[in-house]
Each structure stands twice: as structure tokens, then as C-alpha cells.
Design an enzyme around this catalytic site. Structure first.
Site: not given
Length: 198
Positions: A96, A143, A175
Site C-alpha cells: 500500500s 481490493d 486490501h
């Protein structure tokens, strides 16, 4: 066979301990060192971040990422020095926001080794043509935070700049970093052929 040294960068609001736990399956064939982001996360007393997301926009994100690069390079060089290797000998692995930083280092010509970006995006509009890195992009099709198209776009830009880009998809992870994620990374680190993302 010498074990690979993975340096892991967590997502926003997380920390090195959480990233170490998520990447534990990689320790079968690699050593994993997770770093804490240099800034505290405003919404979580235990969380860290590589750059502030307060008021972040498409327009100001690239500048924040660029401003965070020098500190991250210092941290990576310290790890490399402590282990008697070069920065490019590390396997840089980000999730991320950590993946954003990973991709920014490659795009800016600061890292030329092997790297893994999980659920990331390329903050810069263009990638410099420089000594190529070997990059694995992993993204979950479901996601809800980082659309999978962001990895496709990053892969295309970095491939165009001359980097060796591979991509792999997971399903049902969302995610995060799941078992399917670490299985793909372990296979890639072991030299398995994966579908090219670009």
C-alpha cells in the site's frame, strides 16, 4: 545458498511489527526486516506512515512522496551497511503506502535491485529511464482501497522505462497481505516464471 534480505515497508497507519507478521511465510527462504515509517499516524497512536495522508490529493501526493524519499534512502542504506551489502542487494517489499514508496524509488532511479509492490500505485507521472530494476507487482482483484488498475498503470509506465516488470493477481484477499500474496512472492523469489504485467 545465501538467504535473501527482504526490507519491508508497511502501509499507512500500520507498523513494522504488523508487516513482519504478515510476511512471516517469506522467512522460510529469506530474512525479513520491516521498517517503521518515520512519521506518526494521526489517527492511530501505534501507527506510522511514510508521508502524511491528511488532506492528500492527486495533485499533492507526488510532492509528499518525493519529500519522503531521502529519509527512506537513509534507512535503507543503514540496513544495507549493517548487513554488509549494497542497497540494490536488498529485496525491497512494500504494501500500500509502502508500495507507493517502493515504486517511487524505482521510478526515480534510486533503486535497481529486486522489489515487490503489493497493492500500490505510481505517484509520479513518468518514470525515469535508468538502470533497470526487477519488479513484481501483486494486487488483489477485489481490493476496495487501491483499484487493481493502479498496478496495471504502474507496470506499464515502469516497463516502458526499461524495468523488468512481472505481475500477479490474487482473489479474495482484499486490501491486505494474504497467504496467496506470500505464496506468489516466494515463488517469484525462487525464480518461478510469472506472467508479465505490462
Amino acid at each position: 545458498m545465501t538467504r535473501q534480505l527482504i526490507v519491508a515497508l508497511h502501509g499507512v497507519g500500520s507498523n513494522a511489527r504488523d508487516m513482519t507478521s504478515a510476511l512471516k511465510p517469506l522467512t522460510a527462504q529469506s530474512d525479513v526486516i520491516a521498517l517503521d515509517g518515520p512519521e506518526p499516524f494521526h489517527a492511530n497512536s501505534l501507527g506510522r506512515q511514510w508521508f502524511s495522508v491528511a488532506g492528500v490529493t492527486e495533485a499533492n501526493r507526488p510532492g509528499r512522496v518525493q519529500a519522503a524519499i531521502p529519509k527512506l534512502l537513509e534507512m535503507l542504506d543503514r540496513v544495507a551497511q549493517d548487513h554488509g551489502v549494497r542497497r540494490d542487494d536488498l529485496v525491497l517489499t512494500g504494501f500500500s503506502q509502502g508500495a507507493i514508496m517502493t515504486l517511487a524509488l524505482i521510478a526515480g532511479g534510486h533503486f535497481h535491485g529486486r522489489a515487490v509492490a503489493i497493492a500500490g500505485r505510481l505517484a509520479a507521472e513518468t518514470a525515469a529511464q535508468t538502470q533497470p530494476a526487477n519488479l513484481l507487482l501483486v494486487h488483489d482483484r477485489d481490493d476496495p482501497v487501491m483499484p487493481p488498475t493502479l498496478s496495471v498503470e504502474a507496470g506499464a509506465a515502469l516497463s516502458h522505462a526499461g524495468h523488468q516488470v512481472h505481475g500477479a493477481w490474487t482473489t479474495g484477499v482484499g486490501h491486505g497481505v494474504g497467504e496467496a500474496t506470500t505464496t506468489i512472492i516466494n515463488r517469484w523469489l525462487a525464480g518461478a516464471n510469472l506472467q508479465n504485467a505490462a
